[in-house]
Design a protein around this motif. Sequence first.
Motif, PDB file in Angstrom:
ATOM      1  N   TYR A 219     -18.260  -5.528 -70.110  1.00 48.77           N
ATOM      2  CA  TYR A 219     -19.044  -6.506 -70.874  1.00 48.77           C
ATOM      3  C   TYR A 219     -20.159  -7.263 -69.818  1.00 48.77           C
ATOM      4  O   TYR A 219     -21.150  -7.598 -70.034  1.00 48.77           O
TER       5      TYR A 219
ATOM      6  N   CYS B 103     -21.335  -5.586 -66.974  1.00 46.66           N
ATOM      7  CA  CYS B 103     -22.642  -4.815 -67.184  1.00 46.66           C
ATOM      8  C   CYS B 103     -23.575  -5.087 -68.204  1.00 46.66           C
ATOM      9  O   CYS B 103     -24.770  -5.133 -67.883  1.00 46.66           O
ATOM     10  N   GLN B 104     -23.128  -5.148 -69.380  1.00 51.31           N
ATOM     11  CA  GLN B 104     -24.141  -5.130 -70.652  1.00 51.31           C
ATOM     12  C   GLN B 104     -24.595  -6.634 -70.589  1.00 51.31           C
ATOM     13  O   GLN B 104     -26.076  -6.479 -70.626  1.00 51.31           O
TER      14      GLN B 104
ATOM     15  N   ASP C 264     -27.646  -6.235 -67.608  1.00 52.78           N
ATOM     16  CA  ASP C 264     -28.397  -5.268 -67.494  1.00 52.78           C
ATOM     17  C   ASP C 264     -28.239  -3.901 -66.664  1.00 52.78           C
ATOM     18  O   ASP C 264     -29.014  -3.717 -65.832  1.00 52.78           O
TER      19      ASP C 264
ATOM     20  N   ILE D 273     -25.744  -0.298 -66.020  1.00 55.80           N
ATOM     21  CA  ILE D 273     -25.038   0.819 -66.817  1.00 55.80           C
ATOM     22  C   ILE D 273     -24.064   1.454 -65.885  1.00 55.80           C
ATOM     23  O   ILE D 273     -24.717   1.890 -64.680  1.00 55.80           O
TER      24      ILE D 273
ATOM     25  N   GLN E   3     -30.954  -0.218 -63.001  1.00 55.91           N
ATOM     26  CA  GLN E   3     -29.948  -0.769 -63.867  1.00 55.91           C
ATOM     27  C   GLN E   3     -28.539   0.109 -63.432  1.00 55.91           C
ATOM     28  O   GLN E   3     -27.708  -0.183 -64.035  1.00 55.91           O
TER      29      GLN E   3
END
Length: 370
Positions: free
Chosen positions: A289, A291-292, A295, A297, A355
């Motif tokens: 969560y 990470c998302q 931004d 990956i 990212q």
Amino acid sequence: MISDKYQRQLISESKQLDDLLGNSSGFEKLATEIIADKNKQSCLEMIKNLGQVAKQYPSSNVYKKQEKICNCLFLYLGSSEVQEMFETLQEVSSLPLDALLKQLGDLVGLTKVKQSVRDLISFNQIQQLREKNGLKKSHKTLHMAFLGNPGTAKTTVARIVGRMYKAIGLLSKGQFIEASRTDLIAEYQGQTAIKVKRLVNKARGGVLFIDEAYSITENDHSDSYGRECLTELTKALEDYRDDLVVIVAGYTAPMEQFFDSNPGLKSRFNTFISFDDYTIDELLGIFLYDCQANDYIADESVCSKVKDYLQKELDKKESNFSNGRSVRNLFDDIVMKQSIRLSMEVGEISKEMLQTFVLEDVPKNRKIEG
């Protein structure tokens, strides 16, 4: 002389919100203008923009930044005007119940907690409907106790509950005031009651959240200040029950002692919600969560290494492992290692590189701090 510390905090939090929303949002620029000459118009503009952003981006990350910036403004300017503007912001940034239920549902894990909160909302909505139809309603207080270990989202859920109660009309303002022993206990005999009254008045219409509430009475046999605080707080729980929610939180066992420390205290609380520790899959879910939301990956190999690392920490079950908070500390460490790695790259750094986490970004032998 206003401390430079608050200036730096205001600039830093504003820049982070710009980064979260996109550099064109302009909060850092407004913060700079406020600091340059205490520009009241820029302060008003910032409050207004914060309210609009909260409606456009109803995420927990945006809300946290919003509250931190408001707190920085209050500390920096130190004026009643900021408090009034903050209350205005609470009105502007009110979200409908559906959006708040989605925020609650989006939290990782907490299945039993989420159901308890939904049940509370349903109960209170029905009681309101009974009252509108001329029927008697329940006189259960809104005050709650959240029991569980650190890092199990007690504060986050408390914020959402406050906004939900505002959304359905149970609270007039919906502000969230977080307090600890130092915010409640004064330095001199007789002043604690005054300090508690001021804090309660500031929280009226919203939520007063007291974390580690047992610290108020942990020296019960010798701490007259703690007893004075608890006496005043217990009175407020009853006097302002119609437009104030007090949520006390902490470890389960010490909280039981806290409730035993004052006759009638436990009866003021109708709702007790237990927050379980996160499972290993839920801890990984928190990492993903983050990470998302920021931004980044993490591919399957990175996730596997993170999961193995967290499993070892769970197996140790050391006292300084604080659930979700420790995962976020680990995430911050990974971001730092990725930044250091990229700073040594030769040539252009692509968006994909910025990212992406790789295996070497995950610490090997770090002892997680709570």
